[in-house]
Design a protein around this motif. Structure first.
Motif, PDB file in Angstrom:
ATOM      1  N   THR A   2       0.856  -1.188   0.000  1.00 59.36           N
ATOM      2  CA  THR A   2       0.000   0.000   0.000  1.00 59.36           C
ATOM      3  C   THR A   2       0.891   1.236   0.000  1.00 59.36           C
ATOM      4  O   THR A   2       1.743   1.375   0.861  1.00 59.36           O
ATOM      5  CB  THR A   2      -0.855   0.045   1.284  1.00 59.36           C
ATOM      6  OG1 THR A   2      -1.360  -1.253   1.514  1.00 59.36           O
ATOM      7  CG2 THR A   2      -1.989   1.020   1.144  1.00 59.36           C
ATOM      8  N   ILE A   4       1.627   4.880   0.850  1.00 63.34           N
ATOM      9  CA  ILE A   4       1.089   5.897   1.756  1.00 63.34           C
ATOM     10  C   ILE A   4       1.451   7.253   1.184  1.00 63.34           C
ATOM     11  O   ILE A   4       2.626   7.556   0.991  1.00 63.34           O
ATOM     12  CB  ILE A   4       1.698   5.775   3.154  1.00 63.34           C
ATOM     13  CG1 ILE A   4       1.586   4.335   3.634  1.00 63.34           C
ATOM     14  CG2 ILE A   4       1.029   6.711   4.124  1.00 63.34           C
ATOM     15  CD1 ILE A   4       2.412   4.070   4.871  1.00 63.34           C
ATOM     16  N   LEU A   6       1.529  11.399   1.297  1.00 66.39           N
ATOM     17  CA  LEU A   6       1.499  12.533   2.219  1.00 66.39           C
ATOM     18  C   LEU A   6       0.336  13.438   1.874  1.00 66.39           C
ATOM     19  O   LEU A   6      -0.028  13.576   0.721  1.00 66.39           O
ATOM     20  CB  LEU A   6       2.785  13.331   2.103  1.00 66.39           C
ATOM     21  CG  LEU A   6       3.888  12.943   3.060  1.00 66.39           C
ATOM     22  CD1 LEU A   6       5.050  13.879   2.876  1.00 66.39           C
ATOM     23  CD2 LEU A   6       3.385  13.026   4.492  1.00 66.39           C
ATOM     24  N   MET A 323      13.348  15.018   5.184  1.00 69.91           N
ATOM     25  CA  MET A 323      13.103  13.773   5.911  1.00 69.91           C
ATOM     26  C   MET A 323      14.298  13.435   6.776  1.00 69.91           C
ATOM     27  O   MET A 323      15.437  13.722   6.422  1.00 69.91           O
ATOM     28  CB  MET A 323      12.843  12.637   4.919  1.00 69.91           C
ATOM     29  CG  MET A 323      12.588  11.347   5.617  1.00 69.91           C
ATOM     30  SD  MET A 323      11.823  10.014   4.701  1.00 69.91           S
ATOM     31  CE  MET A 323      12.480  10.062   3.131  1.00 69.91           C
ATOM     32  N   ARG A 334      14.485   3.659   9.547  1.00 71.59           N
ATOM     33  CA  ARG A 334      13.097   4.037   9.821  1.00 71.59           C
ATOM     34  C   ARG A 334      12.986   5.547   9.971  1.00 71.59           C
ATOM     35  O   ARG A 334      13.964   6.229  10.290  1.00 71.59           O
ATOM     36  CB  ARG A 334      12.565   3.317  11.055  1.00 71.59           C
ATOM     37  CG  ARG A 334      13.131   3.809  12.356  1.00 71.59           C
ATOM     38  CD  ARG A 334      12.311   3.258  13.501  1.00 71.59           C
ATOM     39  NE  ARG A 334      12.998   3.324  14.770  1.00 71.59           N
ATOM     40  CZ  ARG A 334      12.882   4.344  15.610  1.00 71.59           C
ATOM     41  NH1 ARG A 334      12.143   5.389  15.300  1.00 71.59           N
ATOM     42  NH2 ARG A 334      13.531   4.325  16.759  1.00 71.59           N
ATOM     43  N   VAL A 335      11.763   6.023   9.750  1.00 65.01           N
ATOM     44  CA  VAL A 335      11.521   7.461   9.773  1.00 65.01           C
ATOM     45  C   VAL A 335      11.500   7.991  11.200  1.00 65.01           C
ATOM     46  O   VAL A 335      10.962   7.351  12.100  1.00 65.01           O
ATOM     47  CB  VAL A 335      10.155   7.755   9.106  1.00 65.01           C
ATOM     48  CG1 VAL A 335       9.798   9.225   9.224  1.00 65.01           C
ATOM     49  CG2 VAL A 335      10.177   7.320   7.672  1.00 65.01           C
ATOM     50  N   ASP A 337       9.924  11.163  13.109  1.00 61.08           N
ATOM     51  CA  ASP A 337       8.917  12.163  12.800  1.00 61.08           C
ATOM     52  C   ASP A 337       8.745  13.101  13.988  1.00 61.08           C
ATOM     53  O   ASP A 337       9.077  12.742  15.116  1.00 61.08           O
ATOM     54  CB  ASP A 337       7.591  11.437  12.506  1.00 61.08           C
ATOM     55  CG  ASP A 337       6.597  12.346  11.841  1.00 61.08           C
ATOM     56  OD1 ASP A 337       7.008  13.419  11.351  1.00 61.08           O
ATOM     57  OD2 ASP A 337       5.417  11.991  11.803  1.00 61.08           O
TER      58      ASP A 337
ATOM     59  N   TYR B 356       2.182   5.493  12.174  1.00 63.43           N
ATOM     60  CA  TYR B 356       2.279   6.912  11.816  1.00 63.43           C
ATOM     61  C   TYR B 356       3.691   7.413  12.095  1.00 63.43           C
ATOM     62  O   TYR B 356       4.297   8.117  11.305  1.00 63.43           O
ATOM     63  CB  TYR B 356       1.262   7.724  12.621  1.00 63.43           C
ATOM     64  CG  TYR B 356       1.173   9.162  12.173  1.00 63.43           C
ATOM     65  CD1 TYR B 356       0.254   9.551  11.202  1.00 63.43           C
ATOM     66  CD2 TYR B 356       2.021  10.134  12.702  1.00 63.43           C
ATOM     67  CE1 TYR B 356       0.180  10.859  10.776  1.00 63.43           C
ATOM     68  CE2 TYR B 356       1.953  11.450  12.278  1.00 63.43           C
ATOM     69  CZ  TYR B 356       1.030  11.804  11.318  1.00 63.43           C
ATOM     70  OH  TYR B 356       0.961  13.096  10.887  1.00 63.43           O
ATOM     71  N   ARG B 359       6.399   4.612  10.035  1.00 62.19           N
ATOM     72  CA  ARG B 359       6.232   4.053   8.703  1.00 62.19           C
ATOM     73  C   ARG B 359       5.489   4.973   7.742  1.00 62.19           C
ATOM     74  O   ARG B 359       5.124   4.551   6.662  1.00 62.19           O
ATOM     75  CB  ARG B 359       5.388   2.748   8.798  1.00 62.19           C
ATOM     76  CG  ARG B 359       6.072   1.618   9.484  1.00 62.19           C
ATOM     77  CD  ARG B 359       7.040   0.917   8.527  1.00 62.19           C
ATOM     78  NE  ARG B 359       7.906   0.003   9.235  1.00 62.19           N
ATOM     79  CZ  ARG B 359       7.568  -1.234   9.556  1.00 62.19           C
ATOM     80  NH1 ARG B 359       6.394  -1.703   9.206  1.00 62.19           N
ATOM     81  NH2 ARG B 359       8.405  -1.991  10.196  1.00 62.19           N
ATOM     82  N   ARG B 360       5.225   6.206   8.148  1.00 55.33           N
ATOM     83  CA  ARG B 360       4.295   7.030   7.391  1.00 55.33           C
ATOM     84  C   ARG B 360       4.778   7.297   5.966  1.00 55.33           C
ATOM     85  O   ARG B 360       3.989   7.444   5.047  1.00 55.33           O
ATOM     86  CB  ARG B 360       4.069   8.354   8.113  1.00 55.33           C
ATOM     87  CG  ARG B 360       2.986   9.225   7.545  1.00 55.33           C
ATOM     88  CD  ARG B 360       2.430  10.088   8.635  1.00 55.33           C
ATOM     89  NE  ARG B 360       3.495  10.765   9.343  1.00 55.33           N
ATOM     90  CZ  ARG B 360       3.879  11.999   9.073  1.00 55.33           C
ATOM     91  NH1 ARG B 360       3.304  12.676   8.122  1.00 55.33           N
ATOM     92  NH2 ARG B 360       4.834  12.556   9.769  1.00 55.33           N
ATOM     93  N   TYR B 361       6.067   7.364   5.786  1.00 56.87           N
ATOM     94  CA  TYR B 361       6.597   7.737   4.480  1.00 56.87           C
ATOM     95  C   TYR B 361       6.963   6.529   3.640  1.00 56.87           C
ATOM     96  O   TYR B 361       7.459   6.652   2.554  1.00 56.87           O
ATOM     97  CB  TYR B 361       7.851   8.592   4.636  1.00 56.87           C
ATOM     98  CG  TYR B 361       7.600   9.894   5.317  1.00 56.87           C
ATOM     99  CD1 TYR B 361       7.357  11.055   4.585  1.00 56.87           C
ATOM    100  CD2 TYR B 361       7.601   9.972   6.696  1.00 56.87           C
ATOM    101  CE1 TYR B 361       7.144  12.258   5.219  1.00 56.87           C
ATOM    102  CE2 TYR B 361       7.376  11.171   7.335  1.00 56.87           C
ATOM    103  CZ  TYR B 361       7.153  12.314   6.601  1.00 56.87           C
ATOM    104  OH  TYR B 361       6.937  13.502   7.230  1.00 56.87           O
ATOM    105  N   GLN B 362       6.786   5.328   4.227  1.00 55.79           N
ATOM    106  CA  GLN B 362       7.292   4.157   3.524  1.00 55.79           C
ATOM    107  C   GLN B 362       6.168   3.319   2.951  1.00 55.79           C
ATOM    108  O   GLN B 362       5.037   3.398   3.381  1.00 55.79           O
ATOM    109  CB  GLN B 362       8.095   3.269   4.500  1.00 55.79           C
ATOM    110  CG  GLN B 362       9.338   3.957   4.995  1.00 55.79           C
ATOM    111  CD  GLN B 362       9.957   3.198   6.155  1.00 55.79           C
ATOM    112  OE1 GLN B 362       9.280   2.502   6.878  1.00 55.79           O
ATOM    113  NE2 GLN B 362      11.246   3.342   6.311  1.00 55.79           N
TER     114      GLN B 362
END
Lengths: 348, 364
Positions: A2, A4, A6, A323, A334-335, A337, B356, B359-362
């Motif tokens: 899926t 995602i 923004l 980012m 991993r992000v 945020d 959120y 993983r929000r950007y992936q």
């Protein structure tokens, strides 16, 4: 799989100020972008730097202000007076300026002990003297009992830029390297542990310190500094996210390279906090080109406030959205945020 | 940090990830029950180290997420009364009720305090005899004993200005409810390590046998979780169905008997509504009638507050492991941590919050 996507920023949900608006996270950014910036709207403010840099006659003057409302007023490693001086000196230093003069505005609560006031002002003066700056003007107001937590302090500062290099987010380039001078998370935890209700015993001391001398050493050595930013509210992660967003780049930091004291890490495990999001008051990020890294690290490690200086990450490439990613100890990216507001202790 | 560092050692993690790959011959769906495990999996990216045919689904073990909206509304109704100091664990404050959340109410002047231990609320009651102190007691069997201790001590100290709003929940009934559901996909469980540190795991043998579902009582560090997954898959591949205890350094078969006895003294087992999952028989703990004098629901007459759950929020399906957060159309569109439709987006252990945040950007 899926995808995602923004979306547009969410609208301000709260009709009133909540504590999280001061937490250094997403809600604070929204408040600044949606409420403050559009009204004061000018190009200097829009740069969102720790200090405004003002071309006056032939000089570049750095100008900044900050208010200090920390509770308790005295905490391990410092007090609100020392913090009020260091914080403003550091904001000036982050634009590459040499601090010159400070102001001091006091908001005093009826009933506050003069003895404590004297102690805090002495602490301010000692910190300012050590940095070679004077506190040259100020203001005093008294509010009724119950209207302030003893006292609040506002300081403003001016400094002068002796360097020609532009030190700000816009100067950040792909392949630049991110360094920090010190270990993370001590100030936020030291203050929190002193508040009511936290019955933990610990040796954690605030890292509250004036880093302008260390920055000056770097400038004097002609290190090609692209950007400097102190890692205060919101900690390392929030600060780098803001920088990455402003500079429109993708930054990546490596977990194994982050200096974090064992005591800080242990307490974070208990409370469910992430040390990457905890406030520091003597820690800053320095962004330099690769060929300046070794020299910069050497200078930092020779200074008492840079003993734990380390290379923590790189600027990978341009990225429209900006980012920040973290390479975990298992090699997975991993992000990181922005949080909504301050971290809250978890249930279990 | 002893008992943490060795369970995060990259070489050991790689070894267990490889061991899992070596024994996996077919697809398996495993649910981690506890929200703390969910966050560890997503934060460390452990799911990305597993073979593609291992599907981890996220369970209902986040106390903030499953607390029904009725109890948030009851908390709000009590917290806005004059003369009340309302005390709560930190991460309940952002959970939306029907109209508001506790954080907004605090900004409007309500005296709402974040505390770390329920026993702090007792001290507040002693220090503020003219105020009524209310503690919002939520959580699984992990937090229930400390809350039980608070109410027990309130009685011992004869405090007349301390109350608890109790909405505790129990793990075994919800595991059975998940397995009973016709759309269940879960084939093995990672049992919630902290809950079992209190309750032991003697209650789980019957579930494992009756539903032919292996359960590995599992800790929270990366190596713990991979070992738990390994134990589950080993059983699934061998078609055995028992309870394994991966978290031996903390959990015993009988658990903390003193804590259990205290809970039995203070609480009774009741049916409980779960957010998004409906009523589950015997899944809640409420104050026993002997403690009515300290029961906030009775004292403040809020028992009748029973609002409907918001319709758009699909946290029920997420808590049952039927969908992942990114499969919800509201995720990161109308539902964000700043404007959450449900608690799974705000709680520090919520699955939506984990996705959120990490993983929000992936792609996923």
């Amino acid at each position: 799989m899926t995808e995602i996507k923004l979306n547009c920023p969410v609208p301000l949900h709260y009709e009133r100020i909540v504590m999280a608006h001061g937490g250094g996270g997403r809600l604070m950014q929204q408040l600044l972008d949606d409420v403050v910036q559009p009204i004061f709207n000018n190009p200097i403010l829009a740069q969102k730097n720790d200090s405004a840099v003002l071309p006056i006659n032939s000089a570049n003057i750095a100008f900044t202000t900050d208010s200090y409302v920390v509770k308790p007023l005295f905490f391990p490693g410092g007090d609100i007076g020392k913090l009020a001086v260091c914080g403003t000196l550091n904001d000036l230093a982050m634009s590459g300026a040499k601090p010159l003069y400070l102001t001091c505005s006091l908001i005093l609560e009826e009933g506050f002990a003069i003895k404590d006031l004297r102690r805090l002002l002495t602490s301010m003066q000692a910190t300012a003297s050590a940095a070679g700056v004077s506190i040259v003007t100020g203001d005093t107001k008294v509010v009724e009992h119950g209207k302030a937590d003893g006292l609040y302090i506002n300081t403003a500062g001016v400094g002068i830029l002796e360097t020609k290099q532009a030190i700000n987010a816009q100067a950040i380039r792909p392949d630049d390297v991110i360094l920090i001078n010190s270990d993370l998370g001590r100030h936020g935890l030291a203050v929190m542990l002193e508040r009511d209700g936290f019955d933990f015993k610990s040796n954690i001391q605030s890292d509250c310190a004036d880093v302008s001398g260390l920055v000056n050493d770097l400038l004097q050595a002609n290190i090609a500094i692209h950007c400097l930013r102190d890692l205060t509210r919101g900690g390392l992660a929030s600060t780098l996210i803001e920088l990455a967003t402003s500079a429109q780049v993708h930054m990546e930091i490596a977990h194994i390279d982050l200096p974090i004291h064992d005591d800080v890490q242990s307490l974070c495990e208990i409370l469910g906090f992430d040390p990457l999001y905890i406030a520091n008051e003597g820690c800053f990020a320095l962004i330099v080109p690769e060929d300046n890294v070794e020299q910069a690290l050497q200078i930092m490690r020779n200074h008492p406030l840079g003993k734990q200086a380390n290379r923590i990450g790189t600027v990978k490439q341009t990225a429209e959205q900006g980012m920040l990613t973290l390479k975990t100890e298992f090699g997975i990216s991993r992000v990181l945020d922005l949080l909504s507001g301050e971290q809250l202790p978890r249930i279990c | 940090m002893k008992f943490v560092n060795e369970y995060r050692d990259p070489e050991t993690v790689k070894k267990w990830a490889q061991a899992i790959a070596d024994i996996t011959t077919q697809p398996w769906t495993i649910m981690e029950v506890c929200g703390g495990q969910t966050h560890s999996i997503i934060k460390h990216g452990l799911d990305q180290l597993l073979p593609e045919n291992i599907n981890l689904v996220h369970g209902p073990g986040c106390p903030v997420c499953v607390t029904p909206i009725a109890y948030i509304d009851k908390a709000l109704a009590i917290a806005q009364q004059d003369n009340v100091i309302f005390c709560s664990f930190g991460d309940m404050l952002r959970v939306p009720g029907s109209q508001d959340d506790l954080l907004s109410l605090k900004s409007q002047g309500a005296d709402i305090r974040i505390i770390y231990s329920p026993l702090e609320a007792l001290n507040l009651a002693e220090d503020n005899p003219s105020k009524q102190i209310v503690f919002f007691a939520v959580g699984f069997e992990t937090t229930a004993p400390t809350c039980a201790l608070a109410i027990y001590q309130a009685k011992q100290r004869a405090l007349t200005n301390f109350y608890m709003l109790v909405c505790h929940v129990r793990v075994p009934p919800v595991m059975q409810a998940l397995l009973d559901a016709p759309d269940n996909t879960v084939q093995g469980f990672l049992g919630a390590g902290h809950v079992c540190s209190i309750m032991g795991y003697h209650e789980y043998h019957a579930i494992s046998e009756q539903y032919k579902t292996p359960i590995a009582i599992t800790g929270f560090e990366p190596v713990d979780i991979l070992q738990g997954i390994y134990q589950c898959i080993q059983q699934l591949e061998a078609e055995t169905y028992r309870v394994d205890n991966q978290f031996k350094r903390v959990v015993t078969e009988q658990g903390n008997v003193t804590a259990q006895q205290l809970m039995q003294q203070v609480y009774i087992i009741v049916d409980r509504q779960w957010r998004g999952m409906g009523n589950i028989v015997d899944s809640g703990l409420a104050l026993s009638p002997e403690y009515d004098a300290w029961n906030a629901e009775k004292y403040f007459s809020v028992a009748d507050i029973q609002p409907d759950e918001p319709k758009a929020c699909r946290s029920g399906e997420i808590l049952k492991g039927l969908i992942k957060p990114v499969q919800c159309p509201e995720f990161n569109t109308t539902c964000t941590p700043e404007h959450p439709l449900g608690a799974t987006m705000v709680s520090s252990e919520g699955a939506c919050a984990a996705y959120y945040r990490y993983r929000r950007y992936q792609n996923d």
